[in-house]
Each structure stands twice: as structure tokens, then as C-alpha cells.
Design a protein around this motif. Structure first.
Motif, PDB file in Angstrom:
ATOM      1  N   ILE A  97      -2.370  -7.515 -14.884  1.00  0.00           N
ATOM      2  CA  ILE A  97      -1.288  -7.669 -15.050  1.00  0.00           C
ATOM      3  C   ILE A  97      -0.383  -8.257 -13.850  1.00  0.00           C
ATOM      4  O   ILE A  97      -0.985  -8.181 -12.732  1.00  0.00           O
ATOM      5  CB  ILE A  97      -0.333  -6.201 -15.470  1.00  0.00           C
ATOM      6  N   TRP A 136      -3.116  -3.222 -13.054  1.00  0.00           N
ATOM      7  CA  TRP A 136      -2.875  -4.089 -11.603  1.00  0.00           C
ATOM      8  C   TRP A 136      -4.153  -4.283 -10.772  1.00  0.00           C
ATOM      9  O   TRP A 136      -4.359  -5.254 -10.425  1.00  0.00           O
ATOM     10  CB  TRP A 136      -1.914  -3.148 -10.938  1.00  0.00           C
ATOM     11  N   PHE A 183       3.547  -9.400 -12.121  1.00  0.00           N
ATOM     12  CA  PHE A 183       5.105  -9.133 -12.510  1.00  0.00           C
ATOM     13  C   PHE A 183       5.922 -10.363 -11.864  1.00  0.00           C
ATOM     14  O   PHE A 183       5.548 -10.959 -10.778  1.00  0.00           O
ATOM     15  CB  PHE A 183       5.641  -7.920 -11.753  1.00  0.00           C
ATOM     16  N   LEU A 235       9.782  -2.356 -11.171  1.00  0.00           N
ATOM     17  CA  LEU A 235       9.050  -2.978 -10.030  1.00  0.00           C
ATOM     18  C   LEU A 235      10.048  -2.442  -8.956  1.00  0.00           C
ATOM     19  O   LEU A 235      10.898  -3.235  -8.733  1.00  0.00           O
ATOM     20  CB  LEU A 235       8.977  -4.525 -10.210  1.00  0.00           C
ATOM     21  N   TRP A 254       7.257  -9.189 -17.146  1.00  0.00           N
ATOM     22  CA  TRP A 254       5.580  -8.925 -17.054  1.00  0.00           C
ATOM     23  C   TRP A 254       4.727  -9.736 -17.830  1.00  0.00           C
ATOM     24  O   TRP A 254       5.173 -10.191 -18.724  1.00  0.00           O
ATOM     25  CB  TRP A 254       5.456  -7.383 -17.529  1.00  0.00           C
TER      26      TRP A 254
END
Lengths: 526, 401
Positions: B105, B100, B107, B51, B332
Motif C-alpha cells: 500500500i 504497509w 499513500f 494519513l 490510496w
């Protein structure tokens, strides 16, 4: 059954069967023809697993003398010559000197200092490989002794104490130290005084490194080892010591560490006489906290290394230690939940004999609770017990030439030598080892051991030739005793074997082989 | 009646649905909903290069050799833009960037162990798996997923590991099987039947039957792979292979899983957009995408995958073009029903003054709070149950599920 199925077997199978029968008739190396179920159970309970040689030794001496010799091994308990020769050929069989440890560490440092990344990588790999080799050698020594030493009870206790005083080979350079730790700190005291054993572990660099006491110094307290001594090694968790006791013991242990340099550390003249050195072990007074400590209700005057002896005496003679150690030994040999009266008897002996391990074991073996457990209780084998007993039974005194398959099996089954990460050691109770995944692995390993030599007779050198040997489980011992301890269900399954290899696989997979021998056949549901 | 009570009631009414017993405990057939897989990256992966804090000039100053370029559609080695501040490592472009976009997903940066700063793999992995406070002595017989399993009624837990990991140690016995190098079993069906026969009247009967059942499921999933391979499909390897097998097994059989994957301890030459770490990340991304594919759309909607690691690495690169042991990491969270496509949890500007001990990411979201919040939502656990799993912890509500 023999006549029923023999016709379906291969020619080689029939030959093996014939050898088995011949052994009964001639009373050959496979030993005794008939042995009582009770004696079988007794031998199996105190050794790494019953085989023809152990039965022969037992029958030669009689039960009482055999037990006594197991408790107090004599000169004729020595390793067979071929095994001793294999072990003596290993680089640090005679012990690990500070100089040798130093040389290894220097190799590691030199590798780190290379500026060329490729050369550094190669040198680091060589260093790691050298460390791995030493750990592998240590495991080989351990396995050879477990399989072939006549003083089997000492071997059982060596594993037990190694597990009790667990260290993990992956920390720092412990791969180099574990073999020496096992041989000289553990095995040498496995049947001696508990206090000597505790002190030997305390003075070994493997333990000092593993539980971080090498870094424990005045003003930089590290409580790790102090805590584990009381929680795991002696009194047991919840036995009444306090956090303040942990801190006191940590202070008492300041300065107890490792020194690999040949010259003594520079010390003020007043402190110099306080220095203690013994191989790689060092008590460095300059790192010690000389304040007075209150420990387990006693005042310990700041006096240097003598404080450690004073503190260990208090711990070893604490009734909680007698209970904790006795309970653990009884758990190992008798039952997941050993009867309290048995533990009390053992603890009483522990106290009366100043922690004499052989005497504590003698009390256990003589107790009616132990005898009762031979008859009825199931003692589920842990992976080490399972693998060793299978190899012992399959090959008896025919010495394996390569222990790597055994090391691999132990690793896969989750009980690899020196591979327990946490200081509590591997669990001793059945529930840790009888889950579905474990059972599947055991059946696969049963098949590998039962089907052929599984690499056990192929020396590790690159150009070595396999010198195959055949597992012989259906031997004199089987017909002379083991077969009577099987349930009719198991015998029914074995009757359906289609080859000797198949029979071996099923036998080593059977519920009866997962537990130590019992003096009575399992109760048959009608 | 809340969902948990409903599930309990259903379980009580339908004893026929109970399939096996392990160590005397009755496990219900798994519900098709609420599946949790925890993926442990052992070795402390370099979160700052996954990330990527693309708006931080400090990041680019700190990593002259390792930094991932700012998002640039013309540059395949640049980070994939997630939002104004964050980008994704390009090795995850094909596998995870689409998730994403579809909000599957999220983070959680600055995550980890707030009370364990040892920077020791060994210590901190244990800390996380045990999920206990680091104050006071540790109980190595009680991992947090085992405690979670004990609170659930319709749970079928499994560790996809060679040995039962600390995280699943506890009162009940939980099966484990490593899926990476499973070959065709040597014990054949006939022998298996005879072995089951031998155990039929013993107390290990269910463990043995369960073992063969799991084994056969795994063999079946391998057979599926072989069929696919015969049709010319490329057979995945390594962790991707395991993850696909896990997906198949969790679709049908299990609903609480744990798997670990090593090789993240990158002190030397870890690479940037390409190289060692990129290869590992590529494999991990394909593995997670493969898991999603195999578990199938229906089960994926009820699944949550959490990817964790013991700690992050030093923010600045070291002299070996690698990174050393640090502190805060990035976790994640993936799932078909996730409120994802966002960076979750408390955040702080990525700059030198925000570093922990002037070297690492700080920990702003404690792993225990994160898991407590997640499982509370997933399973409708009450406060008392949460306290039994994570004593003294206030759950973090990240609004992910």
C-alpha cells in the motif's frame, strides 16, 4: 394454449382466466375485444401504455378524434374522481406559496441554531423528513396522473419536458419545489407554446436554484444557467452560439432570482419601477447589469427584465431551437435516430406556429415516417415507460393505493423521478437502458408486478390493511390483440408457464414488452 | 512487440477465447493480469485523520478534539507509525498496517482536482468521474474509465453500483450490479431459461445472457458466504460484504471495476481514534483486506486498487467537532505487485503557510495525472491513447507499478 395449460394452473389462476374470458364475452370494463395491431401500436406509442380503458376510449372516439383529443385535451379528459381526490388531499396540491417555502426554510434554520447537539440532530432529521415527504408526494401525484389521466399524451409530454428542463431534488431545498415545478411550470404548458414553457421554467425557483441563477448578479456572474439554456433547453450544443453569447446571456440574466420575503427589496427610486415579482420569482434591478449586450449577433440595450424577454425571443425563434426540440421529441416518440425529413417537417411547423407543441406533435403523428415507425421500428421503453406500461396493463383503471413500490422500481432501474443529477436529463435512447444489469432488474420487477399486488394496494399508513388485487395481464386486450403481436418464440415460452403468476412474469419479461407495441409481429426467422 | 501488442495479437489469434458481445462490441475473456478497481469515497473523507501528519505541531493545534495521538506502542488509540512524518489511523491497524509493512500500500497526499475548487460534492464528483478539463463544456456521456476501457483490448469492465456511474458512461455498454443487498433472485432458473429462450434470436440476447451470468456468479458467491456462515464464520456486512464479493468476481470474471461508498461527509461529531469516522474507516479497511483475501494471491499480484474521494476536508476542526468541505485529499493505492510502503508524489510540510486558502490541503498531484501515470504503466498505453483518455494531461510517474 389456454386449454393445454389451464389444467396445471391453480384454482385461483383458473378463476382469473375465467374473468378474462368473461370480459371478452361481455365486453366489460376491460373494453374492446378486437383491435387492429396498427391501432394498438398508435395508442401504445402516444400513451404511457396500452390498457383496456385506453382502447375503449380510442374505439369510442375513432382514431382521428382520439388523436385530436390527446393533442387538445378537453374537460372530459379530467382525472377519475378517486384519483383527483387523492391528489387534492395533498398539502401543496394547490400550489406552493413563498410563505410556505419560507416556513420550511425557517424550520431548517431553527434546527441549525439549536445548541444542544442531540436536539439539533432530532430537529434536523425532522426537517429532512418533511422535505422528503414533499418530494414523495410530488412523485405520487406524477405517478397517479401518468397511470390514470385520460389525457395521456399530455402526461407523456409532461415527463418529457420535466426531463428536458431537468432539476435534481437533492440540491438545496428542491425536494419542496419539484412538485410545484412539475405541475405549474411544466404540465401547464406541456402542450402549449414552447416559449411559454421556457419562460415558466425560467421563473420557477426550482430552476433558478438548481442552475444557480439565484446567485447570478452584476459583478458576480454565474454562467451556469445561461449556458444550459442554450446548450440543453433550446438551441443545442454546437449550434453556433459562442462563449461570448453565453457570457452575454448570463449578464442579461443577472438579477433574475428568488425572493421569499413579503416586502419588496429596498431600491433607489429610479430602479423601483423595474422590480418584477411573481410568487417566489423576482427580478431585482439592483442586482442587474444594465450594460448593452451583444447576443446572437443582436444588440440588446440595457433595460432590465425586458432584456430577458428579448433574448428568449431570439433563442426561441432561432432555427437551431426548432431543430433541436423537434429532434428530441422525435427521438422520444419515434426512434433513437429519427429520420431527418421528419425532423425538418416538425421544425417547419415549430417555426410557423411560434413553437406550438401540439401542432409540432400533430405534424409528427401525421407524417409517413411516424406511420412507418409504428409498423417496423422498435421503440425501446425507458424504465419509466416500462414500469408505467406494466402497471397500466396489469391493473387498468383499478387505482393503486400506494405508489411507493413504483417509486422504488424507478429508482432501482435508474430513472427515479427528480433524481437525475445532471441538467441534461435522462437519456432517451435504448443503449442507455438495455444493458445486462438493467435487464436483470426488469425481470425481477416483472416478477414482482406479475406475481401479486406488490404492495401497490397497501396504503402507507402504519396500521393499513393490504387490500390485495390481482394483476390481470391475460385479459380481453391480450386475447383481442396483444397475443397476435408476439413472436412464436415468445408464445412458445409463455406456453410453458406453470401458473398465471409465472405467465405474467414471462409476459412482462418478453422482448415484445420491452418495446412499444408494433403494428406488425416481429419477423420470424424461419 | 510490447505487451499490449502481444495481447492484441493473442486476441486476434484466438477467437474462441472471445466470450460475449455487448452492444456489438466484442469483449475478450479477461486476462488474468492487470486488474484495476477504483473505490470512490463519496462525501469527501477526512484524509488528514487517516494519513496523520504526526510530525506537524500545527496538526495538533488545529484539531484539539479530533487529532489522533502520536505513535505510541502502549496506546491503542495512537496513530500507527508509517515513517517519521506520517502515521495511520488506528482503525486501520489490523487491516491495512500489515500491507504497509509488506509494501502493498502507498499513500498519495495532496491529491485531488487541481482545477476544480468549487468544494461542491456534486460538481467535483462529476469532475473526477468525467476526467475532463474543467475549461470548456462537459460531455456527460464520457467518463474516464469508459474511455480507458475503450483503449484496452482484453478488458472486462463492470460497475459494482446500483446505476451505471458517470465514470463508466460512454460509447460501449458496461454492466453494473450492486452487491450490497443482493438477495436470492426472484426469477428462478427455469424462468431464466425461458427468458433467455425468448431473447435468443433478438439483439438483446447477449445482454440478457451476460446479465444472468453475472447474476449467477453473484448468487454463487453469496452461496459460498452462506456455507461459510453455516460453519460458524462471522458474515461481514456493509461495504466489507460488497468488497469480498467484488474480490471473488474480479478473480474470475472482471478486470476493470468501479465501486463507491458513501457516508464520509462529516460536518458534525466525526470522532477521533474512535467514533463515527473511525467506524467507517474500520469497515473500509476490513473491506480492502477482504477484497485482497478473496481475489487470491495470484490475481492480487496483478491488481491495483485506487481509493479516491472528491476532495479533502478543512484542516482545522469546526465548532461541531467535525470538518467542512476542503480541497486536497489523500489517495490510496494498493496492490500485490506495488512498489509501496511509502508516501508517493510531491509533498509539502504540513504547516499553516502551506494550506490552500488558509484552510485546506493544497493539491500537488492532480487526479488525472495520477491515473494517467498508473494506467500507462499498467497497460503500456502510448501517448496518443493517454491523450484520448485524459486530454492535455502530463502523466505523473509515481513509480508505484
Amino acid at each position: 394454449m389456454r386449454t393445454n395449460t389451464a389444467g396445471r394452473w391453480s384454482a385461483r389462476g383458473s378463476a382469473i382466466l375465467a374473468i378474462g374470458i368473461a370480459a371478452i364475452v361481455t365486453g366489460g370494463s376491460a373494453g374492446a375485444a378486437e383491435i387492429s395491431a396498427h391501432d394498438l401500436a398508435l395508442i401504445d406509442r402516444l400513451t404511457w401504455g396500452i390498457n383496456g380503458s385506453s382502447v375503449a376510449q380510442f374505439q369510442k372516439l375513432g382514431a382521428a378524434r382520439w388523436v385530436n383529443q390527446q393533442l387538445h385535451p378537453t374537460a372530459d379528459s379530467a382525472l377519475p374522481q378517486t384519483v383527483a381526490a387523492q391528489i387534492d388531499a395533498m398539502p401543496d396540491a394547490a400550489g406552493l406559496t413563498p410563505a410556505a417555502i419560507n416556513a420550511f426554510q425557517a424550520q431548517g434554520k431553527d434546527a441549525d441554531q439549536l445548541t444542544d447537539p442531540e436536539a439539533r440532530k432530532t430537529a434536523k432529521q425532522a426537517y429532512q423528513q418533511a422535505l422528503n415527504d414533499r418530494a414523495k408526494q410530488a412523485a405520487t401525484r406524477s405517478i397517479l396522473r401518468a397511470l390514470y389521466a385520460p389525457d395521456q399524451l399530455r402526461e407523456r409530454m409532461s415527463w418529457f419536458w420535466l426531463n428536458h428542463f431537468n432539476v435534481h431534488q437533492s440540491k438545496a431545498e428542491l425536494r419542496l419545489l419539484v412538485g410545484d415545478y412539475e405541475d405549474r411550470a411544466i404540465r401547464a404548458h406541456a402542450l402549449g407554446k414552447f416559449g411559454d414553457l421556457l419562460r415558466a421554467t425560467l421563473r420557477h425557483p426550482a430552476m433558478l436554484r438548481y442552475l444557480d441563477n439565484a446567485g447570478n448578479a452584476n459583478g458576480h456572474l454565474n454562467e451556469n444557467y445561461a449556458r444550459e439554456i442554450m446548450e440543453l433547453h433550446t438551441m443545442g450544443v454546437g449550434s453556433g452560439y459562442t462563449q461570448a453569447d453565453v457570457e452575454s446571456l448570463a449578464k442579461i440574466l443577472t438579477g433574475v432570482g428568488i425572493d421569499l420575503k413579503p416586502e419588496d427589496p429596498k431600491l433607489k427610486p429610479a430602479l423601483a419601477p423595474q422590480l418584477v415579482r411573481d410568487g417566489a420569482f423576482e427580478f431585482n434591478p439592483a442586482r442587474h447589469d444594465y450594460s448593452d449586450k451583444t447576443f446572437l449577433g443582436h444588440t440588446i440595450r440595457g433595460s432590465g427584465f425586458a432584456e430577458v424577454d428579448e433574448a428568449l425571443d431570439l433563442i426561441v425563434h432561432n432555427p437551431a431551437t426548432a431543430q433541436h426540440v423537434s429532434r428530441k421529441i422525435a427521438t422520444y416518440f419515434v426512434s433513437d435516430e429519427p429520420p431527418q425529413p421528419l425532423i425538418d417537417k416538425m421544425a417547419k411547423t415549430f417555426t410557423a406556429s411560434d413553437g406550438d407543441i401540439a401542432q409540432v406533435l400533430a405534424t409528427m403523428i401525421a407524417a409517413p415516417e411516424f406511420d412507418a415507425s409504428l409498423k417496423t421500428a422498435e421503440r425501446f421503453k425507458d424504465p419509466v415507460g416500462y414500469v408505467y406500461s406494466a402497471v397500466r396493463l396489469a391493473y387498468d383503471d383499478k387505482v393503486v393505493l400506494n405508489t411507493v413500490p413504483i417509486q422504488r422500481w424507478l429508482g432501482r432501474l435508474g430513472e427515479g423521478l427528480y433524481q437525475r443529477q445532471t441538467p441534461d436529463g435522462y437519456p432517451l435512447t435504448a443503449s442507455a437502458w438495455n444493458g445486462p444489469g438493467q435487464m436483470m432488474l426488469r425481470f425481477e420487477i416483472a416478477r414482482q408486478i406479475g406475481s401479486g399486488s406488490a404492495g401497490l394496494f397497501k396504503p402507507e399508513q402504519a396500521d393499513a390493511k393490504d387490500r390485495p388485487a390481482f394483476p390481470l395481464l391475460q385479459n380481453a386486450l391480450y386475447f383481442g390483440g396483444l397475443s397476435r403481436t408476439l413472436s412464436s418464440t415468445t408464445r412458445g415460452a409463455l406456453d410453458q408457464a406453470i401458473s398465471p403468476q409465472d405467465w405474467n412474469t414471462l409476459f412482462l419479461s418478453s422482448p415484445e414488452f420491452m418495446v412499444r407495441q408494433r403494428a406488425e409481429a416481429p419477423h420470424e426467422p424461419s | 512487440m510490447n505487451r499490449r501488442d502481444l495481447l492484441k495479437a493473442v486476441a486476434a489469434l484466438a477467437p474462441a477465447a472471445l466470450t460475449t458481445t455487448i452492444a456489438g462490441r466484442v469483449w475478450a475473456a479477461p486476462a488474468t493480469d492487470a486488474k484495476l478497481l477504483v473505490v470512490f469515497l463519496r462525501g469527501a473523507y477526512d484524509a488528514a485523520n487517516v494519513l496523520v501528519p504526526v510530525s506537524s505541531s500545527f496538526y495538533y493545534e488545529s484539531r484539539p478534539n479530533l487529532a489522533i495521538a502520536k505513535p505510541d506502542v502502549g496506546n491503542p488509540n495512537a496513530a500507527v507509525a508509517l515513517d517519521a512524518d506520517w502515521g495511520l489511523h488506528p482503525a486501520l491497524r489490523d487491516s491495512l498496517a500489515p500491507l504497509w509493512t509488506s509494501r502493498e500500500i502507498a499513500f498519495v497526499p495532496f491529491a485531488g482536482t487541481s482545477d476544480d475548487t468549487t468544494r461542491s460534492h456534486f460538481e467535483t464528483q462529476d469532475t473526477i468521474e468525467l476526467g475532463q478539463s474543467t475549461k470548456g463544456s462537459r460531455d456527460y456521456r464520457s467518463g474516464f474509465m469508459s474511455r480507458l476501457a475503450a483503449e484496452l483490448t482484453r478488458v472486462k469492465p463492470i460497475a459494482f453500483t446500483e446505476q451505471l456511474p458517470l465514470i463508466f458512461r460512454g460509447q460501449a455498454e458496461i454492466p453494473n450490479i450492486a452487491l450490497g443487498n443482493v438477495g436470492k433472485p426472484g426469477v428462478d432458473d427455469r424462468q431464466a431459461e425461458l427468458i433467455k429462450q425468448m431473447y435468443a434470436k433478438t439483439k438483446l440476447a447477449s445482454a440478457v445472457a451476460e446479465g444472468f451470468r453475472v447474476r449467477d456468479e453473484v448468487v454463487k458467491s453469496i452461496a459460498d458466504e452462506m456455507t461459510a456462515a453455516n460453519r460458524g464464520a462471522v458474515s461481514p456486512r456493509g461495504f466489507e460484504l460488497s468488497a469480498r464479493r467484488i474480490g471473488r468476481l474480479m478473480r474470475e470474471q472482471f478486470n476493470l471495476g468501479f465501486v463507491d461508498v458513501g457516508g464520509w461527509d462529516t460536518h458534525v461529531n466525526q470522532g477521533a481514534a474512535t467514533g463515527y469516522l473511525a467506524d467507517r474507516l474500520g469497515e473500509l479497511g476490513r473491506a480492502l483486506a477482504g477484497f485482497r483475501e478473496e481475489i487470491g494471491p495470484a490475481a492480487w499480484r496483478d491488481s491495483v486498487v485506487v481509493v479516491i474521494s472528491e476532495f479533502g476536508r478543512t484542516f482545522r476542526e469546526n465548532g461541531d467537532r467535525g470538518t467542512d468541505h476542503g480541497h486536497g485529499s489523500v489517495y490510496w493505492v494498493l496492490g500485490g505487485g506495488l512498489n509501496g510502503g511509502r508516501i508517493a508524489g510531491e509533498q509539502i510540510k504540513v504547516a499553516q503557510p502551506s494550506l490552500f486558502e488558509n484552510r485546506d490541503y493544497p493539491v500537488l498531484t492532480d487526479y488525472r495525472a495520477l491515473f494517467a501515470g498508473l494506467v500507462q504503466r499498467m497497460y503500456g498505453l502510448d501517448a496518443a491513447a493517454l491523450q484520448r483518455i485524459f486530454a492535455g494531461v502530463r502523466p505523473a510517474d509515481l513509480g508505484l507499478v
